[in-house]
Scaffold this active site. Sequence first.
Site, short mmCIF file in Angstrom:
data_model
loop_
_atom_site.label_atom_id
_atom_site.label_comp_id
_atom_site.label_asym_id
_atom_site.label_seq_id
_atom_site.Cartn_x
_atom_site.Cartn_y
_atom_site.Cartn_z
N ALA A 164 0.92 -1.07 0.11
CA ALA A 164 -0.04 -0.01 0.07
C ALA A 164 0.79 1.21 0.02
O ALA A 164 2.06 1.40 0.45
CB ALA A 164 -0.92 -0.04 1.19
N GLY A 187 1.60 -5.49 1.83
CA GLY A 187 0.07 -5.93 1.38
C GLY A 187 0.31 -6.72 0.12
O GLY A 187 -0.21 -7.71 -0.39
N GLU A 220 1.03 -10.14 1.46
CA GLU A 220 -0.18 -10.67 2.21
C GLU A 220 -1.08 -11.12 1.07
O GLU A 220 -1.50 -12.18 0.97
CB GLU A 220 -0.90 -9.58 2.78
CG GLU A 220 -0.07 -9.38 4.12
CD GLU A 220 -0.72 -8.29 5.06
OE1 GLU A 220 -0.92 -8.36 6.08
OE2 GLU A 220 -0.82 -7.14 4.62
N GLU A 248 6.47 -3.08 7.33
CA GLU A 248 5.51 -2.02 7.97
C GLU A 248 6.05 -1.93 9.32
O GLU A 248 6.17 -0.68 9.72
CB GLU A 248 3.96 -2.62 8.14
CG GLU A 248 3.23 -2.85 6.60
CD GLU A 248 3.60 -4.30 6.23
OE1 GLU A 248 2.57 -4.87 5.75
OE2 GLU A 248 4.46 -4.94 6.35
#
Length: 164
Positions: A37, A77, A80, A100
Amino acid sequence: SLTVLQALEDGLKKADTDPSVKAVMICGENGKFSAGADIQGFSSPKSRGTVLGPIVSLIERSEKPVVAAIEGIALGGGLEITLGCHYRIAHVKAQLGLPEVTLGLLPGAEGTQRLPRLIGVPAALDIITTGRHIPATEALKLGLVDEIVEENTVEAAIRLANEV
């Protein structure tokens, strides 16, 4: 971006309902899977409620095999998304990770649950708490990816999808 998330969700739903589709392959473009992101997007208002976690769950629940073709980087992400896939193929030069934590954030799309299930708690805790980038060769040893290739990952992912 919200546009990418919406396109991914729409594509997955369409593939799941189309009887001519036997498998799904997810890849990035221009030699990169996904850096995750845009952090600046975290402070903007959400539109249409499109968020990554439910999309990763949609991938995971697909009745058709979903293969990730990882080139370049799959971070945050992006990683993920691959964790929701049934199979993962990475280019030998790929890097994977959940960086992150270096910004004071925890992975938000259930990576903290899926990663330990895939590679075990000790290895997952290392990746989640350090934010380090994992080279493809190490990712293979950990069980984070199913195969590494020196060739085109998209072609290798299509080959694997045809096999399964």
